[in-house]
Design a protein around this motif. Structure first.
Motif, PDB file in Angstrom:
ATOM      1  N   MET A   1      52.057  25.180   6.491  1.00  0.00           N
ATOM      2  CA  MET A   1      53.118  25.940   5.813  1.00  0.00           C
ATOM      3  C   MET A   1      53.810  26.851   6.828  1.00  0.00           C
ATOM      4  N   ILE A   2      55.147  26.819   6.830  1.00  0.00           N
ATOM      5  CA  ILE A   2      55.876  27.691   7.751  1.00  0.00           C
ATOM      6  C   ILE A   2      56.527  28.833   6.971  1.00  0.00           C
ATOM      7  N   THR A   3      56.934  29.862   7.709  1.00  0.00           N
ATOM      8  CA  THR A   3      57.532  31.003   7.010  1.00  0.00           C
ATOM      9  C   THR A   3      58.988  30.693   6.648  1.00  0.00           C
ATOM     10  N   TYR A   4      59.517  31.513   5.773  1.00  0.00           N
ATOM     11  CA  TYR A   4      60.921  31.402   5.387  1.00  0.00           C
ATOM     12  C   TYR A   4      61.816  31.503   6.629  1.00  0.00           C
ATOM     13  N   GLU A   5      61.529  32.488   7.468  1.00  0.00           N
ATOM     14  CA  GLU A   5      62.370  32.703   8.657  1.00  0.00           C
ATOM     15  C   GLU A   5      62.323  31.489   9.590  1.00  0.00           C
ATOM     16  N   GLU A   6      61.126  30.912   9.743  1.00  0.00           N
ATOM     17  CA  GLU A   6      61.021  29.708  10.590  1.00  0.00           C
ATOM     18  C   GLU A   6      61.821  28.551   9.986  1.00  0.00           C
ATOM     19  N   ALA A   7      61.699  28.405   8.668  1.00  0.00           N
ATOM     20  CA  ALA A   7      62.408  27.302   8.004  1.00  0.00           C
ATOM     21  C   ALA A   7      63.922  27.484   8.151  1.00  0.00           C
ATOM     22  N   ILE A   8      64.398  28.721   8.010  1.00  0.00           N
ATOM     23  CA  ILE A   8      65.837  28.984   8.167  1.00  0.00           C
ATOM     24  C   ILE A   8      66.266  28.637   9.596  1.00  0.00           C
ATOM     25  N   ALA A   9      65.467  29.085  10.562  1.00  0.00           N
ATOM     26  CA  ALA A   9      65.813  28.831  11.969  1.00  0.00           C
ATOM     27  C   ALA A   9      65.883  27.327  12.244  1.00  0.00           C
ATOM     28  N   ILE A  10      64.971  26.572  11.658  1.00  0.00           N
ATOM     29  CA  ILE A  10      64.974  25.111  11.860  1.00  0.00           C
ATOM     30  C   ILE A  10      66.237  24.495  11.246  1.00  0.00           C
ATOM     31  N   THR A  11      66.516  24.840   9.999  1.00  0.00           N
ATOM     32  CA  THR A  11      67.669  24.198   9.341  1.00  0.00           C
ATOM     33  C   THR A  11      68.973  24.593  10.034  1.00  0.00           C
ATOM     34  N   GLU A  12      68.993  25.774  10.636  1.00  0.00           N
ATOM     35  CA  GLU A  12      70.217  26.209  11.327  1.00  0.00           C
ATOM     36  C   GLU A  12      70.538  25.346  12.555  1.00  0.00           C
ATOM     37  N   GLU A  13      69.539  24.617  13.035  1.00  0.00           N
ATOM     38  CA  GLU A  13      69.803  23.754  14.198  1.00  0.00           C
ATOM     39  C   GLU A  13      70.557  22.483  13.812  1.00  0.00           C
ATOM     40  N   TYR A  14      70.610  22.200  12.513  1.00  0.00           N
ATOM     41  CA  TYR A  14      71.256  20.955  12.085  1.00  0.00           C
ATOM     42  C   TYR A  14      72.588  21.244  11.415  1.00  0.00           C
ATOM     43  N   LYS A  15      73.606  20.594  11.924  1.00  0.00           N
ATOM     44  CA  LYS A  15      74.926  20.827  11.357  1.00  0.00           C
ATOM     45  C   LYS A  15      75.638  19.490  11.179  1.00  0.00           C
ATOM     46  N   PRO A  16      75.746  19.034   9.942  1.00  0.00           N
ATOM     47  CA  PRO A  16      76.465  17.771   9.730  1.00  0.00           C
ATOM     48  C   PRO A  16      77.917  17.915  10.175  1.00  0.00           C
ATOM     49  N   GLY A  17      78.512  16.819  10.645  1.00  0.00           N
ATOM     50  CA  GLY A  17      79.905  16.863  11.083  1.00  0.00           C
ATOM     51  C   GLY A  17      80.845  16.955   9.886  1.00  0.00           C
ATOM     52  N   CYS A  18      82.044  17.425  10.153  1.00  0.00           N
ATOM     53  CA  CYS A  18      83.000  17.585   9.062  1.00  0.00           C
ATOM     54  C   CYS A  18      84.407  17.382   9.606  1.00  0.00           C
ATOM     55  N   GLU A  19      85.216  16.585   8.918  1.00  0.00           N
ATOM     56  CA  GLU A  19      86.575  16.316   9.402  1.00  0.00           C
ATOM     57  C   GLU A  19      87.595  17.271   8.798  1.00  0.00           C
ATOM     58  N   ILE A  20      88.810  17.218   9.370  1.00  0.00           N
ATOM     59  CA  ILE A  20      89.899  18.057   8.869  1.00  0.00           C
ATOM     60  C   ILE A  20      90.873  17.177   8.089  1.00  0.00           C
ATOM     61  N   GLU A  21      91.471  17.713   7.058  1.00  0.00           N
ATOM     62  CA  GLU A  21      92.574  17.020   6.397  1.00  0.00           C
ATOM     63  C   GLU A  21      93.661  18.037   6.080  1.00  0.00           C
ATOM     64  N   TYR A  22      94.872  17.534   5.856  1.00  0.00           N
ATOM     65  CA  TYR A  22      95.994  18.424   5.528  1.00  0.00           C
ATOM     66  C   TYR A  22      96.344  18.227   4.060  1.00  0.00           C
ATOM     67  N   VAL A  23      96.383  19.324   3.318  1.00  0.00           N
ATOM     68  CA  VAL A  23      96.661  19.208   1.881  1.00  0.00           C
ATOM     69  C   VAL A  23      97.864  20.065   1.507  1.00  0.00           C
ATOM     70  N   PRO A  24      98.563  19.710   0.410  1.00  0.00           N
ATOM     71  CA  PRO A  24      99.680  20.547  -0.048  1.00  0.00           C
ATOM     72  C   PRO A  24      99.195  21.962  -0.372  1.00  0.00           C
ATOM     73  N   LEU A  25     100.115  22.896  -0.198  1.00  0.00           N
ATOM     74  CA  LEU A  25      99.810  24.321  -0.358  1.00  0.00           C
ATOM     75  C   LEU A  25      98.859  24.632  -1.510  1.00  0.00           C
ATOM     76  N   ILE A  26      99.222  24.265  -2.719  1.00  0.00           N
ATOM     77  CA  ILE A  26      98.455  24.724  -3.879  1.00  0.00           C
ATOM     78  C   ILE A  26      97.104  24.022  -3.954  1.00  0.00           C
ATOM     79  N   ASP A  27      97.015  22.819  -3.387  1.00  0.00           N
ATOM     80  CA  ASP A  27      95.726  22.107  -3.400  1.00  0.00           C
ATOM     81  C   ASP A  27      94.715  22.741  -2.451  1.00  0.00           C
ATOM     82  N   SER A  28      95.160  23.677  -1.628  1.00  0.00           N
ATOM     83  CA  SER A  28      94.227  24.283  -0.670  1.00  0.00           C
ATOM     84  C   SER A  28      93.381  25.374  -1.316  1.00  0.00           C
ATOM     85  N   LEU A  29      93.701  25.747  -2.555  1.00  0.00           N
ATOM     86  CA  LEU A  29      92.916  26.778  -3.245  1.00  0.00           C
ATOM     87  C   LEU A  29      91.434  26.398  -3.276  1.00  0.00           C
TER      88      LEU A  29
END
Ligand code: AMP
Ligand code: MG
Length: 390
Positions: A1-29
């Motif tokens: 069993m690991i601590t909460y802080e250790e688990a947070i530190a581990i998950t922070e190392e993983y970052k799924p990729g994310c793309e950009i898109e352009y949307v009309p003004l009001i759809d950006s809300l």
């Protein structure tokens, strides 16, 4: 069993990729801005009047003035203001040439194309070109979640195609032989599936897109098939149930079979000890405990921050300090506890009636969950606690 802080530190190392898109003004809300937004103009774009009034020269303020024209908003004055003259001017109109002062209609007496100032001289009521925004200024920062007031800023600077992060795809799978979908009346020994819908809602609120795969029975092949599909379609997968020590808790085995490397499978938090995190080459996978309060809190602690990091969100989640309104105590202290609390008028917090991780209706009235660190068995009334708003 690991601590909460250790688990947070581990998950922070993983970052799924994310793309950009352009949307009309009001759809950006509600979306996360993917790039800084700069202004293409000064605001105000010209020296303008902030009031309905009379534009004149400062040195003429106490003379009777001749009104040489009336200037509505959106119209440029035709005449220059000369000594002894003024223009009647409406809020939002550009300051006529030659004028350096505007007095308000409320401070004026007008009679037959002539006007006298009757007030006390204060400010000039001129909104100067560029005093709010200068051309080229950054007006909104990448990572900001777009609110209605941001829409006004975007509109002002002409950002009509708004760069935003594409929503991360989050796959959701419920496991359990006892589960039926909410439109069914549960038979004896069955319960309604609440987790999936709670997780869908949490995912949407976090700004990501939820893909729901349904209920898998506690059968390896069934869970495996759903998981494979989810991995091929989503960046993050959430399974609920089947991660404890029971005879039919087969999620960990299925994860391994599907090529998911388990990074941790026990965290010293309460509720939510069996929270499991694994990595597949195409997706990150959380096995969340079946009890709805556990599943809810584990999402808030781990998954939400991961979605926000992936989508480039400015991280604003942090625990707030509040006074405890009532003594709190617990017997076991090996895990960090998160306890639902209400907020009082004086901003202090009180634990709500809470029977444990299956007590789903303890949450709707709660303001947040307070953190009880490992090793702490008692917190006295008046002491400060960390509270995560939910
Ligand atoms: P498990 O983690 O599978 O051992 O489940 C722990 C408890 O959570 C059991 O009482 C389950 O019936 C309940 N549970 C599991 N999945 C769900 C769900 N999707 N919705 C509501 N309760 C659930
Ligand atoms: Mg189960």
């Amino acid at each position: 069993m690991i601590t909460y802080e250790e688990a947070i530190a581990i998950t922070e190392e993983y970052k799924p990729g994310c793309e950009i898109e352009y949307v009309p003004l009001i759809d950006s809300l509600g979306r996360f801005l993917a790039e800084d937004i700069k202004s293409d103009i000064d605001m105000p774009p010209f020296n303008k009047t902030a009031v309905d009034g009379y534009a004149c020269r400062r040195e003429d303020l106490f003379k009777e003035l001749v009104i040489n024209e009336v200037v509505p908003a959106g119209v440029t004055a035709k005449k220059r203001i000369e000594t002894g003259e003024c223009a009647k001017i409406m809020t939002g109109a550009a300051l006529p040439d030659g004028a350096d002062w505007i007095f308000m209609v409320e401070d004026a007496q007008e009679d037959n194309d002539r006007v006298k100032f009757t007030g006390k001289p204060g400010k000039n009521n001129i909104a100067k070109r560029g005093e709010d925004i200068e051309k080229g200024d950054t007006v909104l920062l990448a990572g900001k979640r777009i609110e209605p007031q941001d829409i006004a800023v975007l509109a002002t600077v002409g950002a009509v195609r708004v760069p935003v992060s594409k929503p991360l795809r989050v796959g959701i799978i419920s496991t359990g032989n006892e589960l039926v979908e909410p439109h069914n009346k549960p038979k004896p020994s069955h319960i309604r599936n609440s987790n999936a819908y709670q997780l869908i809602a949490q995912t949407m609120k976090a700004g990501a897109e939820a893909y729901y795969y349904g209920i898998a029975h506690d059968k390896e092949e069934e869970i495996f098939e759903m998981l494979k599909r989810a991995i091929s379609e989503c960046e993050i997968i959430l399974l609920t149930g089947g991660v404890s020590m029971g005879d039919f808790d087969m999620v960990p085995a299925v994860l391994q079979k599907a090529g998911v490397r388990i990074i941790f499978d026990r965290v010293a938090v309460q509720p939510g000890k069996p929270t499991t995190f694994g990595v597949h080459k195409d997706a990150l996978v959380f096995g969340l405990p079946g009890n709805p309060v556990s599943s809810f809190i584990q999402f808030e602690l781990f998954v939400k921050a991961m979605i926000h990091r992936a989508m480039g969100a400015i991280q604003s989640e942090s625990d707030r300090k509040h006074k405890l309104a009532k003594d709190y105590s617990r017997r076991r202290t090996r895990r960090m506890a998160w306890v639902p609390v209400n907020i009082n008028d004086d901003e202090s917090v009180t634990p709500v009636e809470y029977h444990g991780s299956a007590h789903i209706n303890a949450l709707p009235g709660a303001y947040g969950v307070m953190k009880i660190p490992v090793g702490v068995s008692e917190i006295k009334k008046g002491e400060i606690v960390d509270v995560r708003q939910i």
